[in-house]
Design an enzyme around this catalytic site. Structure first.
Site, PDB file in Angstrom:
ATOM      1  N   LYS A   1      19.931 -34.579 -36.109  1.00  0.00           N
ATOM      2  CA  LYS A   1      18.645 -35.098 -36.569  1.00  0.00           C
ATOM      3  C   LYS A   1      17.444 -34.198 -36.131  1.00  0.00           C
ATOM      4  CE  LYS A   1      16.496 -37.687 -32.930  1.00  0.00           C
ATOM      5  NZ  LYS A   1      15.927 -38.914 -32.656  1.00  0.00           N
TER       6      LYS A   1
ATOM      7  N   ASN B   1       9.939 -31.827 -34.154  1.00  0.00           N
ATOM      8  CA  ASN B   1      10.573 -30.813 -34.700  1.00  0.00           C
ATOM      9  C   ASN B   1      10.068 -30.791 -36.443  1.00  0.00           C
ATOM     10  OD1 ASN B   1      13.097 -30.460 -32.618  1.00  0.00           O
ATOM     11  ND2 ASN B   1      12.684 -32.772 -32.686  1.00  0.00           N
TER      12      ASN B   1
END
Length: 334
Positions: free
Chosen positions: A186, A268
């Site tokens: 993810k 991220n």
């Protein structure tokens, strides 16, 4: 039912979960390096129940006796193996362990669950908490459903019963590897989503990337069983394929993917947006954001695990390319 908890190395999520457990009436000891209340961000997170008496120095952990406490690891992914190594004496005396931390050890290339089982033969019960939520959401009492991954039914039942409330619930699953790998992929996918949202119209490629991330997680999990004898491997694959929809639809799989890839709060995702700019170097973006799990896991998966998957190798090309080539590389997946 009142339970005893020890939260080890409490980061933001660990503090939020500790506060939640205290709110439920459980006894909680929080072990962290900085024991001052001022350091834990009570006002920022909205913590209401943690007091000085609940916080102990992490340096005293090896001196603690182990009993019926439920031990919860709550460090960031960078500190997981250090925690096990530095406090080996303590962990060698416990029989079960729960983790809020998921990922891969960058020194050995092992998943954290394997790292625990390989290092401590005394720990036979291991559980992983993962799902689509931010620490502040738990503090604010927002409705949250997470996965609790463990092959031990008794541990799963205990965690389900002692943590549930009107707004928080754990969904048990036996598929630790899938939840652990989903937690890794993810973050890689979120970097790519951040890049595509910055380069192209926001959101137009995200669902496609999430679908690829789910498929990539599935294939990586299957690779773990490739060395088994033919019939045994076939039986495992058949069983997994039978439960595929249930596994992928769990909060710690697709739920976590969606949240991380679509929310700007994700480090991220923010990193991906930064490196979409040709003028910004990878090193500058890393320094600006801080710890970027997707970046570190990508390098480990390729260099130590030998991962052959599409998204992981795409990001690996991006972080090792010249800045002017990044957009051309990202277009390969679209």
């Amino acid at each position: 039912m009142t339970s005893e908890f020890r939260v080890l190395g409490a980061g933001v999520w660990g503090l939020a979960f500790s506060d939640y457990l205290l709110n439920l009436g459980h006894n909680v000891e929080i072990f962290r390096r900085d024991t001052s209340l001022e350091s834990i961000g009570i006002q920022q997170l909205g913590l209401k129940h943690i007091k000085s008496k609940h916080i102990k120095s992490l340096d005293t952990l090896n001196d603690q006796k182990s009993g019926n406490e439920i031990n919860i690891v709550a460090v960031n992914s960078q500190g997981f193996s250090d925690l096990l190594n530095n406090y080996e004496s303590y962990f060698s005396r416990v029989t079960e362990l729960v983790s809020l931390t998921k990922g891969i050890d960058h020194q050995t290339g092992k998943f954290f669950s394997d790292l625990v089982f390989d290092k401590f033969i005394n720990i036979r019960k291991y559980g992983l908490i993962s799902g689509p939520s931010f620490a502040k959401d738990l503090c604010d009492g927002k409705r949250i459903n997470v996965s609790f991954a463990s092959i031990d039914d008794k541990l799963s039942k205990t965690m389900f019963e002692v943590t549930r409330s009107s707004y928080f619930q754990m969904t048990p699953t036996k598929y630790i590897y899938h939840i652990e790998i989903a937690g890794i992929i993810k973050n890689i996918a979120a970097i790519i989503c951040g890049m595509t949202d910055e380069i192209f119209d926001k959101g137009i490629h995200v669902n496609k990337i999430i679908k690829k991330a789910c498929d990539e997680t599935w294939l990586l999990a299957l690779e773990l069983f490739e060395d088994l004898p033919g019939d045994e491997y076939k039986d495992i694959v058949d069983n997994l394929n039978r439960d595929r929809e249930m596994i992928i639809s769990s909060p710690g799989y697709i739920g976590d993917m969606i949240l991380t890839c679509k929310q700007n709060q994700s480090r991220n995702y923010q990193f991906g947006k930064l490196i979409a700019d040709k003028k910004i170097s990878i090193e500058h973006a890393k320094k600006n954001i801080g710890t970027i799990e997707g970046y570190d896991c990508c390098k480990t998966l390729v260099e130590k695990y030998g991962a052959r998957s599409e998204l992981t190798n795409l990001l690996y090309q991006i972080i090792n390319s010249q800045s002017e080539d990044r957009e051309n590389i990202i277009r390969k997946i679209l």
